[in-house]
Each structure stands twice: as structure tokens, then as C-alpha cells.
Design a protein around this motif. Sequence first.
Motif, short mmCIF file in Angstrom:
data_model
loop_
_atom_site.label_atom_id
_atom_site.label_comp_id
_atom_site.label_asym_id
_atom_site.label_seq_id
_atom_site.Cartn_x
_atom_site.Cartn_y
_atom_site.Cartn_z
N GLU A 1 38.25 30.88 55.43
CA GLU A 1 38.20 30.74 54.11
C GLU A 1 37.75 32.12 53.38
N VAL A 2 38.20 32.51 52.11
CA VAL A 2 38.22 33.71 51.58
C VAL A 2 37.30 33.51 50.48
N THR A 3 36.21 34.37 50.11
CA THR A 3 35.26 34.60 49.06
C THR A 3 35.87 35.83 48.23
N TRP A 4 36.23 35.25 47.09
CA TRP A 4 36.71 36.52 46.10
C TRP A 4 35.68 36.93 45.05
N PHE A 5 35.92 38.30 44.84
CA PHE A 5 34.87 38.89 44.14
C PHE A 5 35.54 39.42 42.63
N GLY A 6 34.74 39.53 41.63
CA GLY A 6 35.03 39.98 40.57
C GLY A 6 35.60 39.11 39.41
N ASP A 7 35.65 39.60 38.18
CA ASP A 7 35.98 38.62 37.08
C ASP A 7 37.46 38.71 36.62
N LEU A 8 38.28 39.17 37.30
CA LEU A 8 39.89 39.40 37.22
C LEU A 8 40.19 40.19 35.84
N ASP A 9 39.33 41.08 35.39
CA ASP A 9 39.35 41.59 34.10
C ASP A 9 39.75 43.34 34.17
N ALA A 10 39.91 43.62 35.24
CA ALA A 10 40.35 44.76 35.55
C ALA A 10 40.96 44.93 37.20
N VAL A 11 41.87 45.99 37.42
CA VAL A 11 42.36 46.05 38.95
C VAL A 11 41.25 46.70 39.77
N ASN B 1 46.92 40.22 45.09
CA ASN B 1 47.13 40.38 43.57
C ASN B 1 47.84 39.04 43.18
N THR B 2 47.76 37.98 43.71
CA THR B 2 48.40 36.55 43.23
C THR B 2 48.14 36.53 41.87
N GLU B 3 46.63 36.56 41.24
CA GLU B 3 46.25 36.55 40.00
C GLU B 3 46.37 37.65 39.25
N ASP B 4 47.69 38.42 39.23
CA ASP B 4 48.30 39.56 38.68
C ASP B 4 47.31 40.80 38.87
N LEU B 5 46.07 40.77 38.53
CA LEU B 5 45.22 41.87 38.87
C LEU B 5 44.62 41.80 40.08
N SER B 6 44.68 42.93 40.75
CA SER B 6 44.41 42.94 42.19
C SER B 6 42.79 42.77 42.43
N ARG C 1 56.40 51.55 32.97
CA ARG C 1 56.19 49.86 33.64
C ARG C 1 56.74 50.36 34.96
N GLY C 2 56.05 49.61 36.00
CA GLY C 2 56.11 49.66 37.27
C GLY C 2 54.87 50.61 37.97
N SER C 3 54.17 51.17 37.07
CA SER C 3 53.23 51.91 37.37
C SER C 3 51.99 51.33 37.89
N THR C 4 50.99 51.68 38.72
CA THR C 4 49.74 50.79 39.28
C THR C 4 48.90 51.23 37.81
N GLY C 5 47.60 50.09 38.19
CA GLY C 5 46.44 50.22 37.42
C GLY C 5 46.51 49.19 36.26
N ARG C 6 47.76 48.43 36.34
CA ARG C 6 47.88 47.50 35.17
C ARG C 6 48.24 46.14 35.80
N LEU D 1 32.31 48.49 49.47
CA LEU D 1 32.55 49.44 48.37
C LEU D 1 34.07 49.06 47.94
N ALA D 2 34.30 49.27 46.44
CA ALA D 2 35.51 49.03 45.93
C ALA D 2 35.86 49.97 44.78
N HIS D 3 36.92 50.26 44.53
CA HIS D 3 37.29 50.90 43.05
C HIS D 3 37.76 50.07 42.08
N ARG D 4 37.50 50.27 40.80
CA ARG D 4 37.87 49.65 39.60
C ARG D 4 38.53 50.54 38.48
N THR D 5 39.95 50.05 38.24
CA THR D 5 40.71 50.89 37.42
C THR D 5 40.74 50.36 36.03
N ARG D 6 40.77 51.29 34.91
CA ARG D 6 40.85 50.70 33.80
C ARG D 6 41.31 51.85 32.97
#
Length: 605
Positions: free
Chosen positions: A235-245, A219-224, A412-417, A259-264
Motif C-alpha cells: 500500500e502507498v500513502t500519498w502526501f501533499g495537495d496536488l497543487d504544485a509539483v 505523476n499519475t495525477e499530472d503533478l508529481s 512545453r516539455g519543461s519540468t515544473g508544470r 525530505l522533499a522539494h516543491r516547485t512553483r
Amino acid sequence: MTDDRDLLEDLASLPTFHHPTASPDGDEVAVYYDVSGRNELHLIDAETGELTQVSDGEVPRNARWPVEWDADGERVFFHLDDAGNEQNDVYAIDREGEAEPVVEMDGQVTLADVGEDGETLLLGSSAGGQMNLYRHDLSTGETTKVTDYERAAYGGLLSPNCDRIAYATNETDVFENMDAYVANADGSDPRNLQIGETGAEAAPADWGPDGERLLVSDNTEDLSRCGVYDLSTDEVTWFGDLDAVEEPVAFLPDGERFLAHRTRDAAVVPLVYDVETGEGRELDVPEGVTQYHGRQGGDPVLGDDRVLLTHTTGDRRPELLAYDLEADESEPLLEAEYGDVDPDRFAEADFFTFESHDGLEIEALLYDSGERPSPAVVKPHGGPRAQDTRSFDLYTQFLVSQGYSVLEVNYRGSTGRGREFVELLYDDWGGDEQADIAEGAKLLRDKDWIDENRIAVFGGSYGGYSAYCQMTMYPELYDAGVAWIGLTDLDDMFENTMPHYRTELLEKNIGTPDENPDLYRERSPVNHAENLAAPLLMVHGVNDRRVPVSQARIFRDELRDLGFEDGEDGDFEYVELGEEGHASSDIDQKIRLFEILADFLDRRL
């Protein structure tokens, strides 16, 4: 359902499943299920849906801890404690229902992973004080400690050939930091993979089938986000557009997808990512909360193109699905049961956002009971790193069934954001997050269909801490309160909780009492007990090792010293629950708690 008592028992007795886990060959699913009236282990045929009960009282009444198949699919490992105290040992049960202990150690023992070699278990254990990793040899019965960190080591994973382990821990001076590590099977040569920046959280989720790649999160870029770490190139290959957790779950057997989950907006949708192209697609599932079920490794996988899913909404109970990734179709393996309860009486969640006292946007869910004017209950979640989602919550629907509208606040402090939202709680327990909850209560009072003279607060665990805080720091907002297994004295909590909760819950969020004595004192509800202005019910399990029962007793004794009267006609009421720890999924124990809550709220509101 002619009266509230019948409805209360009907709700608590609705059959519920927990921890469905695919067998190594994908032909069966092991699952805890209480259709008999008690939690028991069942096996489901993944093709026909045929259900077979395996255990008959050997597994725990409380289904808190997961189950895991052995490598050959002949036995299922489970966790057994003493009346909910979470000081687990690991047992195994075969298809004939014969159970035997496999690993018995002091403290809490959790099964982290089962080796594909059929000989190795990777365990987490607090036997040495802090939670660290241990390797157990099934053939010799020998258990060997493989990590020795001052802070907890989590998420242990065995590589496919069991010659290496992956896990997460923190060796930095930054408490909020978490790093992913790889070591030899005996714990030697541990290597920090240096994923992300210091202060962020990185962790492994699964080994690739080739043993040369790790599915990781960061979660370096805020959204995990999800990544694939190549151990040969670092080396790490990253996935997703960082528009949701997004959170990784597991590789598929081909190693070409994961497999992965997206939370919004408090909803969760399952994803499948193509490792080569980087493309991800959401599965074709209804809105709500739909998740792969299983733990680390391949547990959600029934085959190359079939996976296990659990689907639920705010007003529909969970059902277990087998999803065909190629056809984008699902079929039920275990349908939700409603017994004599009309499912149409359940309330759906109304998702919305509001501005808190400082302008921060807060997400919330409101369940309308239909009563006019409606009494209401503010119900903060536990954690604090958790989240109320658009999923079925039995306690919420129980309150709705009793005529109370329910507000859930993702403070504030909750996950998902994202990381920044989580870190707003650091060094501020009992501060602005409690103001977020209080703002939610004020919103309720402003609604013309809410009875402003009948508003209560109810929460468990950190939600119980919030209930204590709300009743003593915002007493003008509430007409009654229920604090269940909640924290009241942070100094006592630091001294008496389990070591890994001390480091990961307290030190990570508010440091130590020596470092922050004023904060520990100011944010302990017991030090504000004199402000109590409405009836309070305290409920606590006597075997709770996460939040020891001393937390409730300290607050009770302080109220007595201050001159508050206890009893049904007094200022507060106090109940200790025997044979129970940090909450319970057992039907009889749920009925007991529901009766206590219903009686208190009926009399006091």
C-alpha cells in the motif's frame, strides 16, 4: 574590472562548489570546489566550517558527476573519465589524497549507491550496451550484472541490509511509462510495484531505515507527488495537495519524516513531511531556489535534525547551508564568493507568463542588462526535460555583463508544470516547443527598450538544438545565433549517441526513425539549413558522447555544400573544443568558451 576581458575572466574564475555530500556520521561534507583554480575534492567540518583540500589533480577537471562516501567514512568515491567523454570508471580517494581505481568497465559507469555493509556498491553501466545495474563486491573485486532490460534501468538503491535493490525501468509498450521495481540483491525475483497508471512515471527515491518502506514518486495525477510504499502490505500513502509539483528526496534517520522539494513559478522550496500525520511544512528560507543537496539515500542528512541545503537566487550565487530543522535556522558552511566582481551588477530574474501561438500559458524569466536600447539573447534551456528557475546561471549573467538582456523560456516539455505539460513535447520535437521559444523572441521585439535589430539565440545541448531550429525555422526573428553542443540530424543522433540516451531521449519522445521517418527528417535542423539568414556560430566538444561532434560537422558540411561561406566574415563560424565533452565546469574551459561567445556576439551584433 576595467575592461570586458577582465570581467570575463573574473566571472569564469569565481569559485564554485558541486555535489556536497554528507559523511555517514554527518560530521563532514565532501564537496568538489575549484577555489584553487582547478576542481578538487574538499572536506568541510560540519560544525566549524573548516575546509580541507584532499585531492591534488586526481579528480576530474570537469565536476559533472557526483561523489559518494564509503560506508565507514574513510574514502570518497568519484567518477573519472577521459577528457570529458563520460565513459566513467569509479575511483576512490582517501584522506591523504591517495586515489585508486575501484571499478573499471567498458562504456559509461555510474555509482548508484553505496551499501551500509561496507562491502557492496550498486552501479549503473552501459558495458553490455544498454544502461543496466551491476553489483560490485569491494572485498573480492567481483562485478556482477543484476538487471538485463532492453530499456535503461535507473535510480538503483540498496536496502539497508543490502539484501534487496530498488530501481526504475520500463517494460511496457508505452515509451513514456516508468515503473518502480524491487528485486533481490542479485536481481532475482524482480517485482513491479504497480504504482500509478501505465504511461505515468513512478520511481523510488530512498529506502526507509527499517528496510520495509520505500519513498517513491508518481505523476499519475499530472503533478508529481511523494509517497511512502509499505512493502509488507503493498500500500502507498500519498502526501501533499496536488497543487504544485513535489519530488521526494530522502528519509530522515528516524524514519518518521522525509525530505522533499516543491516547485512553483520557477522557484523551489524544501519541505519536511511527517509520515504519521501527513503534514508537510516549508522550511524558513528566502525566496529563490533552495534545495537539499545530495543524491539518493541519506546524503543530505547531517543528523536527525540537521540537513544540507543549497540556496541561490537569480542574482546571488549558490551558498551551502546547514539547516537545523528543529530551530528553523541555518548557518553557512560555504559562502558564495564574488572576488573582484560587484554582486550588485548581477541582474535579478523577472518571472512572467505569456500566451503562446495556440493560447498555452508559458513561463519565462527575463534578465534586464540595463542597456538602452538593449541587445538581447533568447536562451532556451537544455534537456528538454529541464527548467529555467530563479537561480543563478553563470552563462546568463555572463551575457548580462556583456550588455545583453536575456530571455529564458520554459517551453512545453519543461519540468515544473506536471506530466501533461511534459507530454506536450512527445511526438513533436522541433514543433510547438520551438514556436513557444519564437513567441518569446517576438515579445522581446515588442519591448520599446529592446533593440529589435540586435537579437540573438544561444543554447546548449537541447538548447543548442533549439538554437539550430530557431535559426533555420524562424530565421526572420534573429540577427545572430550560437548553437553549442546541439543536435542537427536526428537520424545520426539515434545511431551514434549512447544507448540509454537513445531510448530515454529519442525513443521516448519521438519513437524510432523506422517508426517516424518523416518526423525525424522534418525536425532535423540540417534539413532546413538553406533557410539560414543570419550569422551562426557552431561550438562543439570533440569528446561529447551524449551529442556526438558529428552533429555539428554534419551541419557545417551541409552549409558548405549549399554555398554558405565560413569564417569571421562569412555566413557561419565553426569551433571544435579539444579535451572537452558535453560542456565543462573547468575554469579554463569556461574562460575559453566565454571568449569565443563574447568575440562572436561583439562582432556580429
